[in-house]
Design a protein around this motif. Structure first.
Motif, PDB file in Angstrom:
ATOM      1  N   PHE A  34      -1.453 -15.364  27.255  1.00 21.93           N
ATOM      2  CA  PHE A  34      -2.575 -14.510  26.832  1.00 21.93           C
ATOM      3  C   PHE A  34      -2.782 -14.572  25.326  1.00 21.93           C
ATOM      4  N   LEU A  35      -4.037 -14.663  24.940  1.00 23.37           N
ATOM      5  CA  LEU A  35      -4.364 -14.552  23.522  1.00 23.37           C
ATOM      6  C   LEU A  35      -5.614 -13.702  23.352  1.00 23.37           C
ATOM      7  N   ARG A  36      -5.720 -13.099  22.170  1.00 26.53           N
ATOM      8  CA  ARG A  36      -6.851 -12.205  21.896  1.00 26.53           C
ATOM      9  C   ARG A  36      -8.133 -13.014  21.786  1.00 26.53           C
ATOM     10  N   SER A  37      -9.135 -12.667  22.620  1.00 30.29           N
ATOM     11  CA  SER A  37     -10.434 -13.340  22.533  1.00 30.29           C
ATOM     12  C   SER A  37     -11.421 -12.556  23.384  1.00 30.29           C
ATOM     13  N   GLU A  38     -12.671 -12.958  23.322  1.00 33.53           N
ATOM     14  CA  GLU A  38     -13.695 -12.284  24.132  1.00 33.53           C
ATOM     15  C   GLU A  38     -13.366 -12.395  25.620  1.00 33.53           C
ATOM     16  N   MET A  39     -12.687 -13.493  25.980  1.00 31.83           N
ATOM     17  CA  MET A  39     -12.384 -13.742  27.389  1.00 31.83           C
ATOM     18  C   MET A  39     -11.480 -12.656  27.978  1.00 31.83           C
ATOM     19  N   ALA A  84     -16.171 -23.847  20.564  1.00 36.65           N
ATOM     20  CA  ALA A  84     -15.643 -23.349  19.282  1.00 36.65           C
ATOM     21  C   ALA A  84     -16.448 -22.185  18.713  1.00 36.65           C
ATOM     22  N   SER A  85     -17.300 -21.555  19.510  1.00 35.77           N
ATOM     23  CA  SER A  85     -18.132 -20.474  18.954  1.00 35.77           C
ATOM     24  C   SER A  85     -17.389 -19.142  18.871  1.00 35.77           C
ATOM     25  N   SER A  86     -16.233 -19.033  19.529  1.00 35.42           N
ATOM     26  CA  SER A  86     -15.465 -17.775  19.480  1.00 35.42           C
ATOM     27  C   SER A  86     -14.008 -18.054  19.827  1.00 35.42           C
ATOM     28  N   GLY A  87     -13.194 -17.002  19.720  1.00 38.65           N
ATOM     29  CA  GLY A  87     -11.807 -17.049  20.192  1.00 38.65           C
ATOM     30  C   GLY A  87     -10.977 -18.198  19.648  1.00 38.65           C
ATOM     31  N   LEU A  88     -10.237 -18.818  20.541  1.00 34.07           N
ATOM     32  CA  LEU A  88      -9.308 -19.879  20.147  1.00 34.07           C
ATOM     33  C   LEU A  88     -10.024 -21.055  19.493  1.00 34.07           C
ATOM     34  N   GLY A  89     -11.165 -21.471  20.042  1.00 33.62           N
ATOM     35  CA  GLY A  89     -11.875 -22.633  19.495  1.00 33.62           C
ATOM     36  C   GLY A  89     -12.296 -22.405  18.058  1.00 33.62           C
ATOM     37  N   ALA A  90     -12.816 -21.202  17.762  1.00 32.12           N
ATOM     38  CA  ALA A  90     -13.254 -20.895  16.400  1.00 32.12           C
ATOM     39  C   ALA A  90     -12.051 -20.873  15.454  1.00 32.12           C
ATOM     40  N   TYR A 145     -10.215 -18.376  40.956  1.00 30.51           N
ATOM     41  CA  TYR A 145     -11.184 -19.419  40.597  1.00 30.51           C
ATOM     42  C   TYR A 145     -10.744 -20.137  39.316  1.00 30.51           C
ATOM     43  N   TYR A 146     -10.155 -19.390  38.428  1.00 30.73           N
ATOM     44  CA  TYR A 146      -9.754 -19.918  37.109  1.00 30.73           C
ATOM     45  C   TYR A 146      -8.526 -20.826  37.221  1.00 30.73           C
ATOM     46  N   GLY A 147      -7.470 -20.327  37.902  1.00 30.07           N
ATOM     47  CA  GLY A 147      -6.199 -21.045  37.985  1.00 30.07           C
ATOM     48  C   GLY A 147      -6.329 -22.481  38.481  1.00 30.07           C
ATOM     49  N   ILE A 167      -7.234 -27.886  26.272  1.00 25.82           N
ATOM     50  CA  ILE A 167      -6.695 -26.525  26.370  1.00 25.82           C
ATOM     51  C   ILE A 167      -6.734 -26.089  27.835  1.00 25.82           C
ATOM     52  N   ALA A 168      -5.554 -25.987  28.429  1.00 23.62           N
ATOM     53  CA  ALA A 168      -5.446 -25.503  29.814  1.00 23.62           C
ATOM     54  C   ALA A 168      -4.986 -24.052  29.755  1.00 23.62           C
ATOM     55  N   SER A 169      -3.977 -23.681  30.515  1.00 20.86           N
ATOM     56  CA  SER A 169      -3.470 -22.295  30.521  1.00 20.86           C
ATOM     57  C   SER A 169      -2.206 -22.257  31.371  1.00 20.86           C
ATOM     58  N   SER A 191     -17.352 -26.033  36.853  1.00 19.41           N
ATOM     59  CA  SER A 191     -18.196 -26.861  35.980  1.00 19.41           C
ATOM     60  C   SER A 191     -17.873 -26.670  34.507  1.00 19.41           C
ATOM     61  N   THR A 192     -17.466 -25.482  34.115  1.00 20.09           N
ATOM     62  CA  THR A 192     -17.154 -25.285  32.683  1.00 20.09           C
ATOM     63  C   THR A 192     -15.750 -25.802  32.353  1.00 20.09           C
ATOM     64  N   ASN A 193     -14.772 -25.384  33.128  1.00 20.00           N
ATOM     65  CA  ASN A 193     -13.375 -25.647  32.760  1.00 20.00           C
ATOM     66  C   ASN A 193     -12.926 -27.072  33.080  1.00 20.00           C
TER      67      ASN A 193
HETATM   68  N1  LIG Z   1      -7.812 -15.836  26.209  1.00 20.90           N
HETATM   69  C1  LIG Z   1      -6.680 -16.197  26.825  1.00 20.90           C
HETATM   70  O1  LIG Z   1      -5.806 -15.356  27.094  1.00 20.90           O
HETATM   71  C2  LIG Z   1      -6.470 -17.641  27.210  1.00 20.90           C
HETATM   72  C3  LIG Z   1      -5.223 -18.007  27.736  1.00 20.90           C
HETATM   73  C4  LIG Z   1      -4.994 -19.330  28.082  1.00 20.90           C
HETATM   74  C5  LIG Z   1      -5.989 -20.267  27.911  1.00 20.90           C
HETATM   75  N2  LIG Z   1      -7.198 -19.901  27.389  1.00 20.90           N
HETATM   76  C6  LIG Z   1      -8.211 -20.937  27.240  1.00 20.90           C
HETATM   77  O2  LIG Z   1      -8.586 -21.043  25.880  1.00 20.90           O
HETATM   78  C7  LIG Z   1      -9.914 -21.550  25.800  1.00 20.90           C
HETATM   79  C8  LIG Z   1     -10.721 -20.681  24.850  1.00 20.90           C
HETATM   80  O3  LIG Z   1     -10.878 -19.408  25.428  1.00 20.90           O
HETATM   81  P1  LIG Z   1     -10.931 -18.066  24.564  1.00 20.90           P
HETATM   82  O4  LIG Z   1      -9.855 -17.206  25.065  1.00 20.90           O
HETATM   83  O5  LIG Z   1     -10.997 -18.390  23.117  1.00 20.90           O
HETATM   84  O6  LIG Z   1     -12.290 -17.431  25.107  1.00 20.90           O
HETATM   85  P2  LIG Z   1     -13.755 -17.329  24.488  1.00 20.90           P
HETATM   86  O7  LIG Z   1     -13.716 -16.639  23.172  1.00 20.90           O
HETATM   87  O8  LIG Z   1     -14.582 -16.753  25.573  1.00 20.90           O
HETATM   88  O9  LIG Z   1     -14.156 -18.848  24.222  1.00 20.90           O
HETATM   89  C9  LIG Z   1     -14.691 -19.687  25.200  1.00 20.90           C
HETATM   90  C10 LIG Z   1     -15.459 -20.784  24.498  1.00 20.90           C
HETATM   91  O10 LIG Z   1     -15.983 -21.680  25.490  1.00 20.90           O
HETATM   92  C11 LIG Z   1     -17.358 -21.889  25.213  1.00 20.90           C
HETATM   93  N3  LIG Z   1     -18.099 -22.207  26.409  1.00 20.90           N
HETATM   94  C12 LIG Z   1     -18.133 -21.515  27.576  1.00 20.90           C
HETATM   95  N4  LIG Z   1     -19.008 -22.094  28.425  1.00 20.90           N
HETATM   96  C13 LIG Z   1     -19.543 -23.156  27.772  1.00 20.90           C
HETATM   97  C14 LIG Z   1     -20.529 -24.127  28.097  1.00 20.90           C
HETATM   98  N5  LIG Z   1     -21.151 -24.125  29.287  1.00 20.90           N
HETATM   99  N6  LIG Z   1     -20.842 -25.073  27.172  1.00 20.90           N
HETATM  100  C15 LIG Z   1     -20.229 -25.087  25.964  1.00 20.90           C
HETATM  101  N7  LIG Z   1     -19.294 -24.192  25.593  1.00 20.90           N
HETATM  102  C16 LIG Z   1     -18.967 -23.236  26.486  1.00 20.90           C
HETATM  103  C17 LIG Z   1     -17.816 -20.558  24.602  1.00 20.90           C
HETATM  104  O11 LIG Z   1     -18.998 -20.753  23.830  1.00 20.90           O
HETATM  105  P3  LIG Z   1     -20.502 -20.333  24.271  1.00 20.90           P
HETATM  106  O12 LIG Z   1     -20.399 -19.113  25.114  1.00 20.90           O
HETATM  107  O13 LIG Z   1     -21.167 -20.116  22.952  1.00 20.90           O
HETATM  108  O14 LIG Z   1     -21.039 -21.517  24.989  1.00 20.90           O
HETATM  109  C18 LIG Z   1     -16.636 -20.247  23.699  1.00 20.90           C
HETATM  110  O15 LIG Z   1     -16.757 -20.932  22.481  1.00 20.90           O
HETATM  111  C19 LIG Z   1     -10.449 -21.572  27.237  1.00 20.90           C
HETATM  112  O16 LIG Z   1     -10.358 -22.863  27.760  1.00 20.90           O
HETATM  113  C20 LIG Z   1      -9.501 -20.631  27.963  1.00 20.90           C
HETATM  114  O17 LIG Z   1      -9.434 -20.921  29.336  1.00 20.90           O
HETATM  115  C21 LIG Z   1      -7.456 -18.611  27.021  1.00 20.90           C
END
Ligand SMILES: NC(=O)c1ccc[n+]([C@@H]2O[C@H](COP(=O)([O-])OP(=O)(O)OC[C@H]3O[C@@H](n4cnc5c(N)ncnc54)[C@H](OP(=O)(O)O)[C@@H]3O)[C@@H](O)[C@H]2O)c1
Length: 254
Positions: free
Chosen positions: A181-186, A13-19, A148-150, A134-136, A106-108
């Motif tokens: 797709f959503l706006r985030s650091e990812m 929850a530190s960025s993007g969708l989680g925040a 690797y992600y899929g 939260i999948a995708s 390990s993360t996902n």
């Molecule tokens: N962006 C897209 O287009 C999209 C589309 C479909 C699904 N999603 C999914 O939505 C979710 C959120 O992604 P986002 O797009 O919001 O990207 P993001 O801003 O990069 O957020 C990823 C979050 O995961 C945390 N994280 C990563 N590694 C971690 C670890 N080892 N331990 C604890 N926390 C960890 C990060 O925090 P720290 O780095 O501070 O640990 C950050 O809070 C993900 O599961 C992503 O796969 C995203």
């Protein structure tokens, strides 16, 4: 599910969708604890709110266990686990990168397992609660660039489905979320077209609405759902030839 008063642990929850989801749940009256590795981001997010920041690395079992203990005592229990932690880097399997692959797994995927390991006993014991994963839409087809992600997201969808069936009689609901797709650091740093992209805030609002409505599976936005529903029907033998023809965004980069 009732959001008001629900004790929610948001992991990733530190960025993007989680925040965005944390802010949405907090505004809706939930009692929220937020976790991720970047402590300063969690502090910024929670400053001036009732939310509790707890630093956790989901790839470290001890960190998850200790983090959950802190969360449980701060919230006085747990009703909802929201697993949002995730990582994605563009991959090119012609130059296989085992380290990156393992990091995705390990993360996902395994990180979700760590969180289930510590939270399920509490949720099952009280015979009430929910897991939101939260999948995708990347779970639906194997796509070059998301090699690797899929697979990790496909495994998450499968795991959540099995969990939903297994926990049916325990009073624990399981909701799968498959965003496009959503706006985030990812994704914002990536230099390829990302069709139908929505904001993290829009996605968070859809998810909280879905939680209120006790939705089982949530796939959005609608146009991406339609595209991927069509993609799922393409025969496996045809798919490899179709991906370049479709000029899917991930493929362009390779
Ligand atoms: N962006 C897209 O287009 C999209 C589309 C479909 C699904 N999603 C999914 O939505 C979710 C959120 O992604 P986002 O797009 O919001 O990207 P993001 O801003 O990069 O957020 C990823 C979050 O995961 C945390 N994280 C990563 N590694 C971690 C670890 N080892 N331990 C604890 N926390 C960890 C990060 O925090 P720290 O780095 O501070 O640990 C950050 O809070 C993900 O599961 C992503 O796969 C995203």
């Amino acid at each position: 599910m009732q959001i008001e008063g629900a004790r929610c642990w948001l992991v990733g929850a530190s960025s993007g969708l989680g925040a965005a989801l944390a802010r949405e749940l907090d505004a809706a009256g939930a009692v929220v604890a937020v976790s991720a590795r970047r402590q300063e981001r969690l502090q910024e997010l929670t400053a001036g709110t009732g939310m509790t920041p707890v630093a956790v690395d989901v790839t470290d079992a001890e960190s998850v266990r200790a983090g959950f203990e802190q969360v449980r005592s701060a919230l006085g229990g747990l009703d909802v686990l929201v697993y949002c932690a995730g990582t994605w880097q563009v991959s090119d399997v012609r130059d296989w990168d085992q380290e990156s692959f393992e990091q995705h797994v390990s993360t996902n995927l395994l990180g979700l397992g760590q969180c289930l390991d510590v939270t399920l006993p509490t949720l099952r014991e009280q015979r009430r609660g929910a897991v939101v994963g939260i999948a995708s839409v990347a779970a639906y087809r194997g796509v070059p660039g998301a090699d690797y992600y899929g697979p990790t997201k496909a495994a998450v969808v499968n795991l959540l489905e099995a969990l939903r069936a297994s926990l049916r009689t325990d009073g624990v609901r399981v909701m799968s979320v498959l965003p496009g797709f959503l706006r985030s650091e990812m994704t914002d740093a990536a230099d390829f077209p990302q069709p139908f992209k929505i904001t993290a805030e829009d996605a968070a609002a859809r998810i909280v609405r879905g939680m209120r409505q006790d939705r089982t599976v949530l796939v959005f936005p609608r146009r991406m759902r339609a595209l991927m529903t069509g993609a799922r029907m393409v025969p496996a033998a045809v798919w490899p030839r179709l991906t370049p023809v479709l000029r899917l965004p991930w493929v362009r980069r390779l």
